[in-house]
Design a protein around this motif. Structure first.
Motif, PDB file in Angstrom:
ATOM      1  N   GLY A   1      40.711  37.539  50.734  1.00 26.59           N
ATOM      2  CA  GLY A   1      40.347  37.071  49.412  1.00 26.59           C
ATOM      3  C   GLY A   1      41.314  36.062  48.842  1.00 26.59           C
ATOM      4  N   SER A   2      41.065  35.690  47.587  1.00 28.26           N
ATOM      5  CA  SER A   2      41.857  34.668  46.913  1.00 28.26           C
ATOM      6  C   SER A   2      42.676  35.220  45.753  1.00 28.26           C
ATOM      7  CB  SER A   2      40.923  33.568  46.381  1.00 28.26           C
ATOM      8  OG  SER A   2      39.940  34.134  45.505  1.00 28.26           O
ATOM      9  N   ALA A   3      42.570  36.509  45.473  1.00 30.45           N
ATOM     10  CA  ALA A   3      43.285  37.138  44.370  1.00 30.45           C
ATOM     11  C   ALA A   3      44.404  38.028  44.910  1.00 30.45           C
ATOM     12  CB  ALA A   3      42.316  37.968  43.523  1.00 30.45           C
ATOM     13  N   PRO A   4      45.385  38.382  44.084  1.00 38.81           N
ATOM     14  CA  PRO A   4      46.476  39.260  44.532  1.00 38.81           C
ATOM     15  C   PRO A   4      46.052  40.728  44.556  1.00 38.81           C
ATOM     16  CG  PRO A   4      46.845  38.645  42.254  1.00 38.81           C
ATOM     17  CD  PRO A   4      45.627  37.878  42.714  1.00 38.81           C
ATOM     18  N   LEU A   5      45.007  41.000  45.314  1.00 35.84           N
ATOM     19  CA  LEU A   5      44.425  42.348  45.386  1.00 35.84           C
ATOM     20  C   LEU A   5      43.937  42.620  46.798  1.00 35.84           C
ATOM     21  CD1 LEU A   5      43.220  44.974  44.197  1.00 35.84           C
ATOM     22  CD2 LEU A   5      41.211  43.624  43.528  1.00 35.84           C
ATOM     23  N   LEU A   6      44.411  43.718  47.376  1.00 37.90           N
ATOM     24  CA  LEU A   6      43.939  44.182  48.687  1.00 37.90           C
ATOM     25  C   LEU A   6      43.380  45.582  48.533  1.00 37.90           C
ATOM     26  CD1 LEU A   6      43.600  44.189  51.754  1.00 37.90           C
ATOM     27  CD2 LEU A   6      46.041  44.744  51.967  1.00 37.90           C
ATOM     28  N   VAL A   7      42.104  45.746  48.866  1.00 37.73           N
ATOM     29  CA  VAL A   7      41.450  47.050  48.849  1.00 37.73           C
ATOM     30  C   VAL A   7      41.394  47.556  50.287  1.00 37.73           C
ATOM     31  CG1 VAL A   7      39.332  48.315  48.325  1.00 37.73           C
ATOM     32  CG2 VAL A   7      40.104  46.478  46.795  1.00 37.73           C
ATOM     33  N   SER A   8      42.057  48.669  50.529  1.00 40.37           N
ATOM     34  CA  SER A   8      42.102  49.314  51.844  1.00 40.37           C
ATOM     35  C   SER A   8      41.222  50.559  51.794  1.00 40.37           C
ATOM     36  CB  SER A   8      43.548  49.686  52.175  1.00 40.37           C
ATOM     37  OG  SER A   8      43.620  50.611  53.239  1.00 40.37           O
TER      38      SER A   8
ATOM     39  N   LEU B   1      49.311  37.539  51.078  1.00 37.55           N
ATOM     40  CA  LEU B   1      49.131  37.520  49.631  1.00 37.55           C
ATOM     41  C   LEU B   1      50.471  37.356  48.902  1.00 37.55           C
ATOM     42  CD1 LEU B   1      46.425  40.322  49.268  1.00 37.55           C
ATOM     43  CD2 LEU B   1      46.090  37.843  49.069  1.00 37.55           C
ATOM     44  N   ARG B   2      51.500  38.010  49.411  1.00 35.21           N
ATOM     45  CA  ARG B   2      52.817  37.900  48.774  1.00 35.21           C
ATOM     46  C   ARG B   2      53.388  36.488  48.905  1.00 35.21           C
ATOM     47  NH1 ARG B   2      55.750  38.161  46.347  1.00 35.21           N
ATOM     48  NH2 ARG B   2      57.707  39.127  46.961  1.00 35.21           N
ATOM     49  N   ALA B   3      52.977  35.765  49.927  1.00 31.46           N
ATOM     50  CA  ALA B   3      53.427  34.375  50.069  1.00 31.46           C
ATOM     51  C   ALA B   3      52.800  33.477  48.997  1.00 31.46           C
ATOM     52  CB  ALA B   3      53.085  33.852  51.458  1.00 31.46           C
ATOM     53  N   ARG B   4      51.691  33.945  48.428  1.00 32.47           N
ATOM     54  CA  ARG B   4      50.987  33.158  47.410  1.00 32.47           C
ATOM     55  C   ARG B   4      51.238  33.656  45.999  1.00 32.47           C
ATOM     56  NH1 ARG B   4      44.790  32.563  48.349  1.00 32.47           N
ATOM     57  NH2 ARG B   4      45.157  31.162  46.572  1.00 32.47           N
ATOM     58  N   PHE B   5      51.506  34.957  45.863  1.00 34.76           N
ATOM     59  CA  PHE B   5      51.630  35.559  44.543  1.00 34.76           C
ATOM     60  C   PHE B   5      52.926  36.373  44.450  1.00 34.76           C
ATOM     61  CE2 PHE B   5      47.084  35.389  45.630  1.00 34.76           C
ATOM     62  CZ  PHE B   5      46.589  34.618  44.580  1.00 34.76           C
ATOM     63  N   PRO B   6      53.571  36.357  43.291  1.00 37.36           N
ATOM     64  CA  PRO B   6      54.807  37.142  43.161  1.00 37.36           C
ATOM     65  C   PRO B   6      54.578  38.639  43.182  1.00 37.36           C
ATOM     66  CG  PRO B   6      54.203  36.128  41.063  1.00 37.36           C
ATOM     67  CD  PRO B   6      53.294  35.541  42.104  1.00 37.36           C
ATOM     68  N   ARG B   7      53.387  39.079  42.750  1.00 38.64           N
ATOM     69  CA  ARG B   7      53.081  40.509  42.739  1.00 38.64           C
ATOM     70  C   ARG B   7      51.654  40.711  43.235  1.00 38.64           C
ATOM     71  NH1 ARG B   7      55.014  43.925  37.794  1.00 38.64           N
ATOM     72  NH2 ARG B   7      53.238  42.995  36.708  1.00 38.64           N
TER      73      ARG B   7
ATOM     74  N   ALA C   1      32.913  51.268  51.690  1.00 37.63           N
ATOM     75  CA  ALA C   1      32.768  49.805  51.729  1.00 37.63           C
ATOM     76  C   ALA C   1      31.613  49.350  50.848  1.00 37.63           C
ATOM     77  CB  ALA C   1      32.569  49.331  53.164  1.00 37.63           C
ATOM     78  N   HIS C   2      30.545  50.128  50.808  1.00 36.91           N
ATOM     79  CA  HIS C   2      29.409  49.820  49.944  1.00 36.91           C
ATOM     80  C   HIS C   2      29.812  49.979  48.482  1.00 36.91           C
ATOM     81  CE1 HIS C   2      24.827  50.545  49.114  1.00 36.91           C
ATOM     82  NE2 HIS C   2      25.284  49.431  48.560  1.00 36.91           N
ATOM     83  N   LEU C   3      30.477  51.062  48.180  1.00 36.75           N
ATOM     84  CA  LEU C   3      30.862  51.335  46.798  1.00 36.75           C
ATOM     85  C   LEU C   3      31.777  50.242  46.250  1.00 36.75           C
ATOM     86  CD1 LEU C   3      30.650  53.532  44.540  1.00 36.75           C
ATOM     87  CD2 LEU C   3      32.825  54.415  45.393  1.00 36.75           C
ATOM     88  N   TYR C   4      32.707  49.776  47.067  1.00 36.69           N
ATOM     89  CA  TYR C   4      33.658  48.753  46.624  1.00 36.69           C
ATOM     90  C   TYR C   4      33.194  47.338  46.970  1.00 36.69           C
ATOM     91  CZ  TYR C   4      37.317  52.043  45.218  1.00 36.69           C
ATOM     92  OH  TYR C   4      38.055  53.009  44.563  1.00 36.69           O
ATOM     93  N   GLY C   5      31.927  47.173  47.288  1.00 37.05           N
ATOM     94  CA  GLY C   5      31.430  45.844  47.611  1.00 37.05           C
ATOM     95  C   GLY C   5      31.662  44.830  46.508  1.00 37.05           C
ATOM     96  N   PHE C   6      31.648  45.277  45.263  1.00 32.82           N
ATOM     97  CA  PHE C   6      31.850  44.387  44.125  1.00 32.82           C
ATOM     98  C   PHE C   6      33.239  43.749  44.126  1.00 32.82           C
ATOM     99  CE2 PHE C   6      33.621  48.400  42.760  1.00 32.82           C
ATOM    100  CZ  PHE C   6      34.789  48.016  42.130  1.00 32.82           C
ATOM    101  N   ALA C   7      34.193  44.357  44.842  1.00 35.07           N
ATOM    102  CA  ALA C   7      35.566  43.847  44.829  1.00 35.07           C
ATOM    103  C   ALA C   7      35.644  42.421  45.362  1.00 35.07           C
ATOM    104  CB  ALA C   7      36.485  44.763  45.643  1.00 35.07           C
ATOM    105  N   LEU C   8      34.702  42.049  46.212  1.00 37.40           N
ATOM    106  CA  LEU C   8      34.684  40.676  46.725  1.00 37.40           C
ATOM    107  C   LEU C   8      34.490  39.685  45.589  1.00 37.40           C
ATOM    108  CD1 LEU C   8      32.457  41.154  49.913  1.00 37.40           C
ATOM    109  CD2 LEU C   8      34.953  41.201  49.743  1.00 37.40           C
ATOM    110  N   GLU C   9      33.724  40.082  44.574  1.00 45.43           N
ATOM    111  CA  GLU C   9      33.490  39.206  43.423  1.00 45.43           C
ATOM    112  C   GLU C   9      34.763  38.998  42.606  1.00 45.43           C
ATOM    113  OE1 GLU C   9      30.354  41.013  41.182  1.00 45.43           O
ATOM    114  OE2 GLU C   9      29.085  41.264  42.957  1.00 45.43           O
ATOM    115  N   LEU C  10      35.708  39.922  42.729  1.00 47.65           N
ATOM    116  CA  LEU C  10      36.987  39.810  42.025  1.00 47.65           C
ATOM    117  C   LEU C  10      38.003  38.999  42.823  1.00 47.65           C
ATOM    118  CD1 LEU C  10      37.390  43.497  40.754  1.00 47.65           C
ATOM    119  CD2 LEU C  10      36.296  41.559  39.596  1.00 47.65           C
ATOM    120  N   GLY C  11      37.613  38.543  44.005  1.00 48.10           N
ATOM    121  CA  GLY C  11      38.521  37.788  44.863  1.00 48.10           C
ATOM    122  C   GLY C  11      39.395  38.651  45.739  1.00 48.10           C
ATOM    123  N   ALA C  12      39.058  39.941  45.858  1.00 54.96           N
ATOM    124  CA  ALA C  12      39.885  40.866  46.624  1.00 54.96           C
ATOM    125  C   ALA C  12      39.778  40.640  48.126  1.00 54.96           C
ATOM    126  CB  ALA C  12      39.481  42.308  46.315  1.00 54.96           C
TER     127      ALA C  12
END
Length: 261
Positions: A9-16, A135-141, A47-58
């Protein structure tokens, strides 16, 4: 076919979602009892339940294989998460209900466990580590959200009925207080679900190992009671329940994102 899928994704968020996998390698499945072949202890439909996370850039990391092959949320050395309590191991030999997973004499020995750790456990953790580094290379947190679910009643693992939402931060060690407060505020403001913070589930290996707020990685585990989005007996997805829950999960992830940016 890969052992996992990774959407970058493009946001500072990783969903595992380490217990989403339901597949069994044929050679391993051949050693299982009929009860184990149902892979009943799966974190169904994550994965289905958190499918919306892609819309957040995760970024979203999802394994292929069942936790009965190897548990991706356990330490590689098999160290207990909750000493003194019943819990499953790196290569489980019993279901949550205490039923044997393997046919007599087929349980993995230490050599097989080591092989599975290298073959199935390590690739997922390599991907997790590398994506956090990207992600850490792109974002401080960065926020690492480890998504789980379980039946609301598992007498062998905990007493009574589990609260519907169970947030874990390793007793506050895996994220900054600011991040914890942002999530806590959302939970306190809603009235549709029971919840607990750092209760029975404080976060597994992934939360505890990768949550290093001093290095910019803030990790949280959300353990859902499965009644919030599915039928716990048939494992069937419940669209109405899931849609309602997804609205809250979206708000939680948005609050976490805001707290790290």
């Amino acid at each position: 076919m890969s052992d996992f899928s990774l959407h970058r994704g493009s946001a500072p968020l990783l969903v595992s979602l380490p217990h989403n996998g339901i597949e069994l390698p044929p050679a391993i499945a051949a050693t299982f009892t009929p009860a184990a072949l149902r892979v009943a202890d799966t974190d169904w439909h994550m994965a289905h339940l958190y499918g919306f996370a892609l819309e957040l850039g995760a970024s979203v990391l999802v394994p292929r294989w069942s936790r009965y092959v190897v548990d991706l949320n356990r330490a590689p050395d098999g160290a207990a998460l909750y000493p003194g309590r019943v819990e499953t191991t790196l290569c489980p030999t019993e279901t949550f209900a205490g039923v044997a997973i393997y046919q007599p004499g087929a349980a993995p020995d230490k050599f097989v466990v080591a092989q599975r750790r290298a073959r199935y456990w390590q690739p997922y953790h390599d991907a997790l580590r590398d994506e956090l580094a990207r992600l850490r290379a792109r974002f401080p947190r960065v926020l690492l959200w480890d998504g789980h679910s379980i039946r609301g009643r598992v007498p062998r693992l905990f007493d009574g009925e589990l609260p519907e939402l169970n947030l874990g931060s390793a007793d506050g060690l895996s994220c900054d207080p600011q991040v914890q407060r942002a999530i806590d505020h959302v939970l306190a403001a809603q009235h549709g679900y029971s919840y607990v913070i750092n209760g029975r589930f404080k976060g597994g290996y992934i939360t505890r190992h990768y949550g290093q707020p001093q290095l910019g990685v803030h990790a949280l585990q959300m353990e859902l009671a499965q009644r919030t989005y599915m039928d716990e007996d048939s494992f069937a997805w419940d669209g109405a329940r899931a849609t309602r829950l997804q609205s809250l999960l979206r708000t939680l992830l948005q609050a976490g994102l805001a707290a790290v940016t």
